[in-house]
Design an enzyme around this catalytic site. Sequence first.
Site, PDB file in Angstrom:
ATOM      1  N   HIS A  10       0.735  -1.173  -0.007  1.00  0.00           N
ATOM      2  CA  HIS A  10      -0.095  -0.089  -0.139  1.00  0.00           C
ATOM      3  C   HIS A  10       0.987   1.401  -0.058  1.00  0.00           C
ATOM      4  CE1 HIS A  10       0.867  -0.519   4.090  1.00  0.00           C
ATOM      5  NE2 HIS A  10       0.613   0.899   4.575  1.00  0.00           N
ATOM      6  N   ASP A  24       0.564   5.124   1.707  1.00  0.00           N
ATOM      7  CA  ASP A  24      -0.304   5.398   3.033  1.00  0.00           C
ATOM      8  C   ASP A  24      -1.356   6.406   2.418  1.00  0.00           C
ATOM      9  OD1 ASP A  24       1.231   4.228   4.646  1.00  0.00           O
ATOM     10  OD2 ASP A  24       2.654   5.699   5.117  1.00  0.00           O
ATOM     11  N   HIS A  84       4.853   0.193   0.158  1.00  0.00           N
ATOM     12  CA  HIS A  84       5.433  -0.421   1.211  1.00  0.00           C
ATOM     13  C   HIS A  84       4.633  -1.696   1.898  1.00  0.00           C
ATOM     14  CE1 HIS A  84       3.649   2.901   3.426  1.00  0.00           C
ATOM     15  NE2 HIS A  84       3.488   2.134   4.452  1.00  0.00           N
ATOM     16  N   ARG A  86       3.822   6.146  13.824  1.00  0.00           N
ATOM     17  CA  ARG A  86       4.239   6.687  12.498  1.00  0.00           C
ATOM     18  C   ARG A  86       3.568   8.118  12.649  1.00  0.00           C
ATOM     19  NH1 ARG A  86       0.330   5.017   7.776  1.00  0.00           N
ATOM     20  NH2 ARG A  86      -0.898   6.839   8.629  1.00  0.00           N
TER      21      ARG A  86
END
Length: 296
Positions: free
Chosen positions: A102, A104, A259, A274
């Site tokens: 995906h 983000d 990623h 994150r």
Amino acid sequence: MTTIGTAVSLTLDKLGPRFGAEIIGLDIASASDTEVLAVRQALVEHKVLVVRGQSLDDSAQIDFGRRLGELTAGHPVHHSGDVAEEVYALDSQDNGFSDVWHTDVTFMARPPMGSILRSVVLPPHGGDTNWADSQLAYESLSAPVRQMIDQLTAVHDGNREFGYYLAQNRGGKGNIWDGEEVTALVPVEHPVVRVHPETGRKGIFVNPGFTSHIVGVSEAESRGILDFLYAHLTKPEHVVRHRWRLGDVVLWDNRSTSHYANRDYGTERRVMHRITLRGDIPIGPATGQPRPNLGA
């Protein structure tokens, strides 16, 4: 080892021959303004940056992010508990998995420019993260295929992953994103090929996590095109892999990468924090204009 020069030089050890690098000898907490500027420039060039041996808490991670750009909420809808609103806490014991390729938050009209991920709790083995270079993948396609996908638009839909959570866990009241409370995940259109706003390079901008279909083609054609692009994007020669240690901080350019976090550590715990940098509306090569929100 290589160096990148601005007013200061960063010492870099490449992760792969074409993208990704570890910054050697940088202390994030005490970095000068010129060092932070060099990091920001290196991020665009190398797409994935690893900085090891850092002693950061959430506050210091947020401070560093603010020096790189404007921060978003940690996530449009997810509530991460007793952490700052800028932090998205991914805990494997609370369904905090990312074991699908995906990019983000592409289900929002303005996805993040970049992400900064910090290891908090790591399993003894496993839990590596992989990144794919979407620009390298685009450039390695044949010219006729590039010409075809340059014209295409895809729908990105967050409901598949977060719709139930928003409705049931948050009562339809998510977080503030782009100045507005998220109360529904209205699917958005983005170009299949994104033009990077800083370099002008083209990259594949679809992902299995959030892309539902391609606009204006049959379901079979859409699935065939997307499956082909996903397989091509994630070919080993387009991918770098990072083995985490405590103290690691990794930054990536969300406009030019996808990623995947390996979920290979069984019942062991993995916790990552994150933060994300505010981005712009993706622009494609066909029109040179951002794609509209389908709900607008």
